[in-house]
Design an enzyme around this catalytic site. Structure first.
Site, PDB file in Angstrom:
ATOM      1  N   GLY A  94      19.660  87.192  42.014  1.00 28.54           N
ATOM      2  CA  GLY A  94      20.187  88.054  43.059  1.00 28.54           C
ATOM      3  C   GLY A  94      21.549  87.638  43.577  1.00 28.54           C
ATOM      4  CB  CYS A  96      21.425  84.536  47.889  1.00 25.12           C
ATOM      5  SG  CYS A  96      21.403  82.872  48.551  1.00 25.12           S
ATOM      6  CG  ASN A  98      23.471  85.041  40.168  1.00 20.76           C
ATOM      7  OD1 ASN A  98      23.571  84.292  39.206  1.00 20.76           O
ATOM      8  ND2 ASN A  98      22.313  85.602  40.507  1.00 20.76           N
ATOM      9  CB  CYS A 101      24.208  81.972  50.263  1.00 20.38           C
ATOM     10  SG  CYS A 101      23.286  83.462  50.573  1.00 20.38           S
ATOM     11  CE  LYS A 104      28.508  81.435  52.535  1.00 20.31           C
ATOM     12  NZ  LYS A 104      28.427  82.645  53.331  1.00 20.31           N
ATOM     13  CE1 TYR A 239      27.896  88.946  56.544  1.00 24.31           C
ATOM     14  CE2 TYR A 239      28.385  87.208  54.963  1.00 24.31           C
ATOM     15  CZ  TYR A 239      27.606  88.281  55.361  1.00 24.31           C
ATOM     16  OH  TYR A 239      26.553  88.696  54.603  1.00 24.31           O
ATOM     17  CD  GLU A 243      31.141  83.277  55.076  1.00 27.60           C
ATOM     18  OE1 GLU A 243      30.806  83.761  53.976  1.00 27.60           O
ATOM     19  OE2 GLU A 243      30.325  82.927  55.945  1.00 27.60           O
ATOM     20  CG  ASP A 369      21.361  92.164  51.569  1.00 27.41           C
ATOM     21  OD1 ASP A 369      22.355  91.743  50.946  1.00 27.41           O
ATOM     22  OD2 ASP A 369      20.767  91.483  52.429  1.00 27.41           O
ATOM     23  CG  HIS A 507      27.587  60.023  72.843  1.00 30.36           C
ATOM     24  ND1 HIS A 507      28.449  61.075  73.090  1.00 30.36           N
ATOM     25  CD2 HIS A 507      28.321  58.882  72.977  1.00 30.36           C
ATOM     26  CE1 HIS A 507      29.639  60.589  73.372  1.00 30.36           C
ATOM     27  NE2 HIS A 507      29.600  59.269  73.321  1.00 30.36           N
ATOM     28  CD  GLU A 512      27.100  64.215  72.807  1.00 26.30           C
ATOM     29  OE1 GLU A 512      26.495  63.783  73.809  1.00 26.30           O
ATOM     30  OE2 GLU A 512      27.900  63.523  72.137  1.00 26.30           O
TER      31      GLU A 512
END
Lengths: 534, 163
Positions: A94, A96, A98, A101, A104, A239, A243, A369, A507, A512
């Protein structure tokens, strides 16, 4: 000997069905001898009933199929990639895996490493001169593609192991219960099932302007581009566009983003502005309120793009090596011939309106999608697919919760968010009934290399009245995805400001900052940081 | 009901069969049972493999039967993928070690082009290397290993003569 004889029969049948380009469970062949034992020379074959046919081998489809088969269903998965106008194709998995996500994030990481190399000098690393540090696109491309192919392979192995029949062909609905699919060899299979899941996802749109189809590329092509993209114009500021422009710029290519209305439409606009400010300070050019008119190829192979500025109607043009369109995606329902099964779609987008993933046709469902007005995210599709399979093949009643879904935009300085934006909060509850906490902060690691911290910002929106339930959390900074993930779980538990502010931070981290947040927009107090620890 | 129970217990029997060293029966039956392969297997039962080059790429089931299962000489079978970095390191190393040897061949199988062989040998990860002698898998390893381990595998393969 009897075992060996039985094994022979199983293997002959199994190999026969392998020739038909599907992996069948040996049990089914053994029992349904009549239907499945047609010799390979027949040009079509009719398979017995499946419990579930999943159309689309992406995040949602595969998750649903794998869960269903685990619950005892007979499952088939259809997957096919129509080549992009540029000719790009890819394997099972799918969008994502190939062209989304995964590649990318890898390219985003590549560009972040470029920044880290520069920073490292301040931390004592002895480096060659800045202009000797270069990026090799071919090396990155090959590494990314090799990883994608390994994931394709593992996915196919998984389907085989789980005994899911896999058809690598373009499926189309013939009627309510029938799908036909033509595989690579030209053989046509007619499949029937009691349930169907449409998980065909979407593909990038092209605008209807001269030269777009012939000369432009999209996210379908960028991750496998043979030659380095060079000076790139990204048309579209959602986006995907941001990106892509972000990592291209980070890798050293001149990047320009053309924005029709506003960047990251639908997201919190204050945060969107901060993201684009950061990209501008990193060298990305923005053409605001512009729309493209045409793309022409010059004699030297470069692309001449003309556009108009919609505020003053002026026209402009410039030359680029690559033009990448990121102007939206459309669902692939038309190609699937959903109307043959009576499934209704939303006219403009082709998406399917589904109530609890069920379409207007009782036994036909949809995930991912392709769904109307649901987040277009891999984890959403996976979760929805799994829960759907559980509802179909076991006693589960659990529905997918589409609320409080965290997401991150992987621009050079990342933006992570969970819950609602400030605009939606004001609209839903009224400005007087919400409280907006915010703060700028300075990541410790940015100090030594003197990195720009002016866009490191965080915001929490809560109800004004006690217990001040948190409605939305927003974070711009490094590792935003990692930072926001845990807070999504907190919000699902009904996080309140008291609980957030009484959480002790780790920290020094950037996460934080959420535990220290106390200045409200309403107070008018300057949210800029004074010092680090006090 | 009985038939179902029978087939289930048969499935168990098959599974334990695969796990023992009598992989010979399984691999022979699996490959030879493929419709096109079967005839060739019978046909080439007595064919000589002396014409076969030392390192070769397998392109079909028939190729595999001729050059590996029916080989007079032990064969190292290397399941390889172009997208796999460890494979790209291991394959040349194997070739380097096998080339000077007279009594071992090297068969390279690209996993993308030989789905049935991958399925038959249940290859889940690459690189995967099998040592085959007289149609029997005598050793195997998965993943990139050091030269010592490869040499040990070759030694084991060439040590005992005859089945």
């Amino acid at each position: 000997m009897a075992v060996a004889k039985w094994l022979c029969r199983v293997v002959i049948a199994r190999t026969h069905s392998l020739e038909l380009n599907s992996y069948s469970s040996s049990k089914r062949i053994y029992l349904n001898n009549g239907v499945n034992s047609r010799p390979a020379r027949y040009s079509s074959s009719c398979h017995g009933q499946y419990d579930l046919i999943v159309i689309g081998g992406g995040s949602g489809g595969l998750a649903c199929a794998k869960e269903a088969v685990q619950l005892g269903a007979k499952v088939a998965v259809l997957d096919y990639v129509t080549p992009s106008p540029r000719g790009s194709v890819w394997g099972l998995g799918g969008t994502c895996v190939n062209v989304g996500c995964i590649p990318k994030k890898l390219m985003h990481q590549a560009s972040l490493l470029g920044e880290a190399i520069i920073d490292s000098k301040a931390y004592g690393w002895v480096l060659p001169e800045a202009n000797a540090i270069k990026h090799d696109w071919q090396v990155l491309r090959e590494a990314v593609q090799n990883h994608i192919k390994s994931v394709n392979w593992v996915t196919r192995v998984q389907l085989r192991d789980k005994k899911i029949d896999y058809y690598n062909g373009h499926g189309q609905f013939v009627d309510l219960h029938t799908v036909k699919v033509v595989v690579k060899t030209g053989k046509e299979h007619t499949l029937t099932a009691s349930h169907f899941v449409i998980a065909v996802g979407g593909r990038p749109r092209y605008p209807d302007i001269p030269g777009a189809l012939e000369y432009g590329i999209t996210s379908d092509d960028i991750f496998s581009l043979e030659n380095s993209p060079g000076r790139t114009l990204v048309i579209g500021a959602g986006y995907i566009g941001l990106e892509c422009a972000g990592f291209l710029n980070g890798l050293g290519y001149d990047a320009t983003v053309m924005v029709r209305s506003v960047p990251l439409r639908g997201f919190d606009q204050q945060m969107a502005g901060i993201i684009t400010d950061e990209m501008m300070s990193k060298g990305v050019n923005f053409l605001m309120k512009c729309i493209p008119l045409s793309v022409e190829k010059k004699n030297d192979g470069k692309l001449l793009v003309s556009w108009t500025n919609i505020t003053d109607q002026s026209t402009h043009s410039d030359v680029f090596d690559t033009v990448l369109f990121a102007v939206g995606r459309r669902a692939l329902t038309k190609e699937l011939c959903v109307e043959s099964a009576g499934v209704k779609t939303v006219p403009e987008s082709g998406k399917i309106f589904a109530e609890n993933e069920q379409t207007n046709v009782k036994h036909i469902y949809a995930v991912g999608d392709v769904l109307h007005e649901k987040p277009e995210l891999t984890p959403v599709a996976i979760q929805a697919g799994k829960l759907l399979a559980q509802r179909l093949f076991s006693n589960s009643n659990e529905q997918m919760d589409y609320e409080t879904v965290a997401t991150t935009v992987f621009t050079p300085l990342e933006y992570g968010t969970v819950g609602i934006s400030e605009e939606v909060a004001i609209k839903r509850y009224g400005e007087d009934n919400i409280e907006v906490f915010h703060a700028f902060y300075k990541p410790t690691e940015f100090s030594v290399p003197q990195r720009n911290v002016k866009n490191c910002y965080t915001k929490v929106i809560s109800k004004r009245k006690d217990p001040q339930k948190v409605l939305g959390m927003h974070f711009v900074g490094p590792q935003a995805g990692e930072v926001i993930q845990g807070f999504a779980a907190a919000m699902k538990c009904g996080l309140t400001m008291k609980q957030l502010q009484s959480t002790v931070g780790i920290h020094p981290t950037v996460a934080e900052e959420f535990t220290r947040i106390y200045i409200t927009k309403r107070s008018g107090v300057d949210p800029n940081p004074q010092s680090c620890c006090s | 009901m009985n038939k179902m129970a029978n087939s289930r217990s048969m499935t168990h029997a098959v599974r334990s069969l695969c796990r023992t060293v009598v992989i010979q029966t399984v691999t022979r039956t699996v490959i030879s049972a493929a419709s096109t392969c079967y005839r060739y297997y019978m046909h080439n039962n007595f064919s000589s493999t002396s014409q076969v080059r030392k390192s070769f790429v397998i392109n079909s089931n028939e190729d595999f039967v001729n050059k590996v299962m029916n080989s007079d000489v032990p064969v190292i079978v290397n399941f390889h993928a172009e997208w796999c970095d460890p494979c790209k390191i291991l394959s040349p190393k194997l070739k380097e070690l096998v080339d000077p040897m007279n009594d071992v061949h090297l068969a390279i199988i690209d996993v993308e082009n030989n789905a049935e062989l991958v399925h038959a040998f249940d290859v889940k990860a690459v690189p995967a290397v099998l040592a085959v002698r007289s149609g029997l898998v005598v050793d195997k390893f998965i993943g990139l290993v050091d030269a010592d381990m490869i040499e040990n595998l070759i030694k084991k393969l060439t040590m005992k003569q005859g089945g």
